[in-house]
Design a protein around this motif. Structure first.
Motif, PDB file in Angstrom:
ATOM      1  N   GLU A 130      -8.948   8.031  -1.733  1.00  0.00           N
ATOM      2  CA  GLU A 130      -8.227   6.873  -1.194  1.00  0.00           C
ATOM      3  C   GLU A 130      -6.799   6.969  -1.732  1.00  0.00           C
ATOM      4  O   GLU A 130      -6.509   6.566  -2.854  1.00  0.00           O
ATOM      5  CB  GLU A 130      -8.893   5.571  -1.624  1.00  0.00           C
ATOM      6  CG  GLU A 130     -10.295   5.385  -1.051  1.00  0.00           C
ATOM      7  CD  GLU A 130     -10.889   4.040  -1.435  1.00  0.00           C
ATOM      8  OE1 GLU A 130     -10.141   3.192  -1.969  1.00  0.00           O
ATOM      9  OE2 GLU A 130     -12.078   3.830  -1.190  1.00  0.00           O
ATOM     10  N   THR A 131      -5.927   7.503  -0.916  1.00  0.00           N
ATOM     11  CA  THR A 131      -4.568   7.813  -1.392  1.00  0.00           C
ATOM     12  C   THR A 131      -3.711   6.570  -1.596  1.00  0.00           C
ATOM     13  O   THR A 131      -2.750   6.606  -2.362  1.00  0.00           O
ATOM     14  CB  THR A 131      -3.878   8.749  -0.386  1.00  0.00           C
ATOM     15  OG1 THR A 131      -3.817   8.105   0.901  1.00  0.00           O
ATOM     16  CG2 THR A 131      -4.639  10.055  -0.255  1.00  0.00           C
ATOM     17  N   LYS A 132      -4.028   5.483  -0.906  1.00  0.00           N
ATOM     18  CA  LYS A 132      -3.195   4.287  -0.964  1.00  0.00           C
ATOM     19  C   LYS A 132      -3.667   3.361  -2.092  1.00  0.00           C
ATOM     20  O   LYS A 132      -4.849   3.046  -2.206  1.00  0.00           O
ATOM     21  CB  LYS A 132      -3.254   3.521   0.356  1.00  0.00           C
ATOM     22  CG  LYS A 132      -2.822   4.339   1.580  1.00  0.00           C
ATOM     23  CD  LYS A 132      -1.328   4.599   1.562  1.00  0.00           C
ATOM     24  CE  LYS A 132      -0.890   5.297   2.851  1.00  0.00           C
ATOM     25  NZ  LYS A 132       0.561   5.533   2.886  1.00  0.00           N
ATOM     26  N   TRP A 133      -2.716   2.950  -2.930  1.00  0.00           N
ATOM     27  CA  TRP A 133      -2.947   1.920  -3.945  1.00  0.00           C
ATOM     28  C   TRP A 133      -2.131   0.691  -3.560  1.00  0.00           C
ATOM     29  O   TRP A 133      -0.967   0.813  -3.149  1.00  0.00           O
ATOM     30  CB  TRP A 133      -2.514   2.384  -5.335  1.00  0.00           C
ATOM     31  CG  TRP A 133      -3.484   3.341  -5.986  1.00  0.00           C
ATOM     32  CD1 TRP A 133      -4.439   4.064  -5.374  1.00  0.00           C
ATOM     33  CD2 TRP A 133      -3.521   3.677  -7.374  1.00  0.00           C
ATOM     34  NE1 TRP A 133      -5.105   4.849  -6.278  1.00  0.00           N
ATOM     35  CE2 TRP A 133      -4.557   4.621  -7.532  1.00  0.00           C
ATOM     36  CE3 TRP A 133      -2.809   3.289  -8.495  1.00  0.00           C
ATOM     37  CZ2 TRP A 133      -4.883   5.175  -8.758  1.00  0.00           C
ATOM     38  CZ3 TRP A 133      -3.123   3.836  -9.731  1.00  0.00           C
ATOM     39  CH2 TRP A 133      -4.171   4.767  -9.849  1.00  0.00           C
ATOM     40  N   ALA A 182       0.857  -1.189   0.000  1.00  0.00           N
ATOM     41  CA  ALA A 182       0.000   0.000   0.000  1.00  0.00           C
ATOM     42  C   ALA A 182       0.894   1.240   0.000  1.00  0.00           C
ATOM     43  O   ALA A 182       1.618   1.505   0.969  1.00  0.00           O
ATOM     44  CB  ALA A 182      -0.926  -0.008   1.212  1.00  0.00           C
ATOM     45  N   ILE A 183       0.874   2.005  -1.077  1.00  0.00           N
ATOM     46  CA  ILE A 183       1.710   3.204  -1.194  1.00  0.00           C
ATOM     47  C   ILE A 183       0.851   4.400  -1.570  1.00  0.00           C
ATOM     48  O   ILE A 183      -0.227   4.245  -2.156  1.00  0.00           O
ATOM     49  CB  ILE A 183       2.831   3.005  -2.240  1.00  0.00           C
ATOM     50  CG1 ILE A 183       2.228   2.817  -3.640  1.00  0.00           C
ATOM     51  CG2 ILE A 183       3.714   1.829  -1.884  1.00  0.00           C
ATOM     52  CD1 ILE A 183       3.270   2.827  -4.746  1.00  0.00           C
ATOM     53  N   ASP A 184       1.352   5.578  -1.256  1.00  0.00           N
ATOM     54  CA  ASP A 184       0.706   6.823  -1.665  1.00  0.00           C
ATOM     55  C   ASP A 184       1.067   7.047  -3.134  1.00  0.00           C
ATOM     56  O   ASP A 184       2.182   7.464  -3.455  1.00  0.00           O
ATOM     57  CB  ASP A 184       1.188   7.981  -0.789  1.00  0.00           C
ATOM     58  CG  ASP A 184       0.420   9.268  -1.056  1.00  0.00           C
ATOM     59  OD1 ASP A 184      -0.101   9.422  -2.184  1.00  0.00           O
ATOM     60  OD2 ASP A 184       0.330  10.103  -0.158  1.00  0.00           O
TER      61      ASP A 184
END
Length: 459
Positions: free
Chosen positions: A358-361, A324-326
């Motif tokens: 939702e900033t995390k992908w 999970a990254i920004d």
């Protein structure tokens, strides 16, 4: 010849011939049976002196007329002689005064006194009916009264009709039974064919571990058996072809991997020598040549890296480690590393990166970095004429999108630097491998690439 007798056509023709033979045999037996029964009946008729309606009527009248001495004894003798021929016949004598004098085998109750009205009624009821009735006067005149003979009309039936009446239902049931046996044999024959065809169809739809149909067991050598053998041969050839293809694919991947590794060694040496030459006191043309050489080395290194990545992805050996990254921050860092390249090439840079809700992908940072590098490199190489690159984010209908825009001549343009499309193939496999989606819109006015994340897919 053996193959002909094994065929389905020969088997069904055999069933038809057997049915026809059975029908013919049955009709022969029926004909013999009917002939024997008819002969026996005719012999019996002849031995008993059975005759037709007209002959019996004429004979009864004639014999009644020939009786001269009319007494009870002579009439009884006359009745007795007729009962020897017609056992089922009824006979009686009515005298001139209307009295019932003598009777034989009466079936109906008759009055002892016959009036003219009753006599008329009797004659009217018996005329043309059953039993067949004959009324004759005794002797030469009517003073002796009349005698009556009543014979069941079935007595005069032809022998063949008696046979039909007695045995017709049996013969009919026999014929129906033969037809039923033929239909049953045909049904079982075609049901067997259908079962084998359905089994073959199921075998075509089933798949083995190698995603190929499964061979079936051939039990018969008829047309369907030959079809099954052909199907098995096809499966065998497909399996061999797939094995050859897998071996060739493995060899190709190993060749690409070895070539990539072998090319990097001399390329590293070229890069080192280029760096050494660049430190020498060179003319302006020499410095331009060194810069062009350095750019070519970078491009070759990038192509080798793409080739290696493509081979690993095809072999499923390029591990995807999702985190999970920004994603917006990640894209900013990637753009920061490419900014000098775009600036040096004279590109107008338009960046509009708004933070997603939702900033995390959940993606692999290495894969995402490789995707961005390939896309940015394509812009530099193929859209240089447009002198523009735009990177922005967009959220719409629960879809978060990263959009890269250029104003080049489009992907259909025949550029001198146009490659084999390995870079975009790598992008496609990596995007889908991270459960993302993407599409490309390209025209002569430029190209727009959109990488999408569906929020409902988030995990």
């Amino acid at each position: 010849m053996r193959k002909i007798f094994r065929s389905l056509l020969a088997k069904y023709m055999f069933i038809i011939l057997m049915a026809l033979s059975l029908v013919q045999l049955t009709y022969i037996l029926i004909a013999v049976f009917v002939s024997e029964v008819t002969k026996d009946t005719e012999d019996k008729s002849q031995s008993q002196g059975y005759e037709g309606f007209e002959e019996v009527e004429e004979k009864w009248h004639q014999e009644a007329k020939d009786i001269q001495n009319v007494t009870v004894q002579t009439v009884d003798q006359h009745f007795y002689e007729w009962t020897q021929q017609y056992a089922d016949a009824s006979m009686f004598w009515v005298g001139e005064d209307g009295k019932l004098l003598t009777t034989v085998n009466l079936k109906d109750q008759l009055p002892s006194e016959w009036t003219p009205a009753f006599t008329t009624k009797f004659i009217k009821e018996r005329y043309g009916g059953d039993p067949f009735t004959i009324i004759a006067f005794l002797g030469e005149n009517e003073t002796n009264g009349f005698i009556v003979l009543e014979v069941p009309r079935s007595t005069f039936n032809p022998p063949l009709r008696d046979v039909y009446d007695n045995y017709g239902s049996i013969l009919f049931i026999g014929v129906i039974l033969i037809i039923f046996l033929f239909i049953t044999a045909s049904f079982l024959f075609f049901r067997g064919i259908r079962k084998r065809l359905v089994k073959l169809q199921d075998a075509m739809e089933l798949r083995d571990v190698d995603n190929l149909p499964i061979q079936i067991n051939v039990k018969k050598q008829d047309e369907i058996g030959q079809l099954e053998q052909t199907f098995n041969q096809m499966v065998f050839e497909l399996r061999e072809s797939k094995q050859r293809e897998q071996k060739e694919e493995q060899l190709r991947r190993e060749l690409i991997a070895n070539l990539s590794h072998d090319l990097r060694t001399p390329l590293t040496k070229v890069r080192a020598q280029t760096y050494s030459i660049a430190k020498e006191d060179l003319s302006a043309d020499g410095k331009r040549a060194i810069k062009a050489l350095e750019a070519s080395v970078v491009n070759i290194d990038s192509l080798i890296e793409n080739l290696m990545s493509y081979s690993l992805l095809m072999a499923s050996k390029y591990k995807c480690d999702r985190k999970a990254i920004d994603v917006v921050r990640f894209v900013r860092k990637s753009l920061a590393s490419w900014y000098p390249v775009f600036e040096k090439a004279g590109f107008e840079i338009d960046i509009e990166l708004n933070v997603f809700k939702e900033t995390k992908w959940l993606v692999d940072p290495i894969w995402l970095g490789r995707i961005l590098d390939n896309l940015f490199q394509n812009v530099v190489r193929h859209a240089r004429s447009g002198q523009y690159i735009g990177v922005k984010t967009e959220s719409k209908d629960n879809i978060d999108s990263l959009i890269i825009i250029d104003r080049g001549k489009g992907m259909n343009d025949e550029s001198n630097e146009k490659g084999a499309g390995i870079g975009l193939s790598i992008v496609d496999m990596m995007v889908k491998g991270m459960d993302l989606d993407w599409d490309i819109e390209s025209s002569e006015q430029g190209t727009t690439i959109t990488i999408k994340k569906y929020n409902e897919r988030c995990s």
